[in-house]
Scaffold this active site. Structure first.
Site, PDB file in Angstrom:
ATOM      1  N   SER A  61     -15.881  -1.069  -5.265  1.00  0.00           N
ATOM      2  CA  SER A  61     -16.125  -2.548  -4.942  1.00  0.00           C
ATOM      3  C   SER A  61     -17.140  -3.217  -5.752  1.00  0.00           C
ATOM      4  CB  SER A  61     -16.243  -2.537  -3.521  1.00  0.00           C
ATOM      5  OG  SER A  61     -15.313  -2.537  -2.730  1.00  0.00           O
ATOM      6  N   LYS A  64     -16.103  -6.220  -7.421  1.00  0.00           N
ATOM      7  CA  LYS A  64     -15.802  -7.538  -6.586  1.00  0.00           C
ATOM      8  C   LYS A  64     -17.068  -8.376  -7.169  1.00  0.00           C
ATOM      9  CE  LYS A  64     -13.868  -5.088  -2.789  1.00  0.00           C
ATOM     10  NZ  LYS A  64     -14.024  -4.625  -1.436  1.00  0.00           N
ATOM     11  N   TYR A 188      -5.805  -6.195  -7.779  1.00  0.00           N
ATOM     12  CA  TYR A 188      -7.075  -5.353  -6.937  1.00  0.00           C
ATOM     13  C   TYR A 188      -7.314  -4.215  -7.123  1.00  0.00           C
ATOM     14  CZ  TYR A 188      -9.761  -4.186  -2.919  1.00  0.00           C
ATOM     15  OH  TYR A 188     -10.589  -3.514  -2.182  1.00  0.00           O
ATOM     16  N   TYR A 240     -21.310  -4.525   2.996  1.00  0.00           N
ATOM     17  CA  TYR A 240     -20.756  -4.721   4.272  1.00  0.00           C
ATOM     18  C   TYR A 240     -21.744  -4.751   5.564  1.00  0.00           C
ATOM     19  CZ  TYR A 240     -17.922  -3.202   0.361  1.00  0.00           C
ATOM     20  OH  TYR A 240     -17.358  -3.052  -0.841  1.00  0.00           O
ATOM     21  N   VAL A 258     -17.221   2.531  -3.171  1.00  0.00           N
ATOM     22  CA  VAL A 258     -16.797   3.941  -2.366  1.00  0.00           C
ATOM     23  C   VAL A 258     -16.807   4.934  -3.588  1.00  0.00           C
ATOM     24  CG1 VAL A 258     -15.624   3.356  -0.404  1.00  0.00           C
ATOM     25  CG2 VAL A 258     -14.349   3.509  -2.576  1.00  0.00           C
TER      26      VAL A 258
END
Ligand code: GLN
Length: 305
Positions: A61, A64, A188, A240, A258
């Site tokens: 991530s 992102k 993705y 998050y 992760v």
């Protein structure tokens, strides 16, 4: 700085309680949790590392933050009609808010938001072309042409991608995706599978240290305002439902993945990459967070003074 990093590796890096590696992506389940690395790229061009800083890992991530930057470059503020910019307070792969909020993800860093961003930058192109563009951007900001995608990780995640597929189909049901779900998901999964080491990652973050300009090469990547906004999103949403805890303990904009990596930005000072594969309960690197907490204690780099 080298003494501080060596000390962090010897203390934090040697902890017995290392968290748990992500096992929902089979290819990540077999990573040795005993690895640990930290790199600090200072705004003046000096780079300090300790631990396994040459070892490649899956940035997941953290990518992102880069795809958001690309999307803002292509669409400008129109990005905000596709994703919001509020913390979700929910797990990274949660679907619950999406129904209440008519398929518009809370922010670009939760999975649904990043899938919407992948859709935005596809713009009708083939995933291959878009992935080449993403990779080119990451190589450019890191000044390293050897960076590539780990196909095995991408395929491994795709084989267990039911949750992300659900998020994508759910958004598509609200008419929120422009491209076929398969193309969006393929893009993705592959950008999440970019492999980097902490040295490359710290260098890639440098443009966020100096108002959108790489302080070492002098190259402008984004405007000052855009860099500030990306940093603010990283602070509020980059971890998050652990974003509040990260701001409390570390006090820097940061983006976790992760794979166990974290990219943190100390504006005006440094770009920092840490990696330890074991995760805490909400999926952020356990020792990576502890290492950044220690580093900030030593340097006083918290943005909160
Ligand atoms: N590719 C991962 C997923 O979609 C990214 C999640 C993460 O790094 N938090 O689940």
């Amino acid at each position: 700085m080298q003494d501080i990093l060596d000390q962090i590796v010897a203390t934090v890096g040697a902890s017995a309680d290392r968290g748990k590696v992500a096992d929902y992506i089979p290819q990540l389940a077999c990573i040795d949790a005993n690895q640990f690395a930290i790199t600090v790229a200072l705004a003046d061009g000096r780079i300090f590392s300790a631990g396994d800083s040459q070892q490649l890992f899956s940035i997941q991530s953290i990518s992102k933050a880069f795809t958001l930057t690309i999307a803002l470059g292509k669409l400008g503020d129109a990005v905000w009609s596709r994703v919001g910019r509020e913390p979700s307070g929910d797990p990274f792969n949660s679907i619950v808010q999406l129904e209440h909020e008519h398929g518009k993800p809370r922010n670009p860093f939760i999975n649904a938001g990043a899938i919407a961003i992948a859709d935005a930058i596809l713009m009708g192109h083939q995933p291959k072309e878009t992935l080449a563009e993403i990779l080119q951007f990451v190589r450019f900001i890191a000044a390293d042409d050897s960076i590539s995608i780990d196909e095995k990780v991408a395929r491994s995640e795709q084989s267990r991608g039911d949750r992300n597929a659900s998020l994508a189909h759910f958004m598509a049901s609200f008419g929120r995706l422009d491209n076929p779900v398969d193309c969006v998901l393929g893009t993705y999964f592959h950008h999440c599978s970019i492999a980097m080491n902490t040295q490359q990652l710290a260098k890639a973050g440098l443009f966020l240290v100096d108002n959108g300009r790489n302080p070492v090469s002098g190259t402008r990547v984004v405007s000052t305002q855009r860099a500030r906004r990306i940093n603010s999103l990283m602070l509020m949403c980059g971890h998050y439902d652990g974003s509040g805890e990260f701001a409390f303990r570390v006090g820097l904009p940061g983006k976790s993945g992760v794979g166990g990596g974290i990219l943190a930005i100390a504006p005006g000072k440094a770009s920092i990459a840490v990696w330890s594969p074991g995760l805490d309960d909400v999926g952020n690197s356990k020792l990576g967070t502890a290492a950044l907490e220690k580093l900030v204690q030593h340097t006083g780099w918290s943005i909160f003074g």
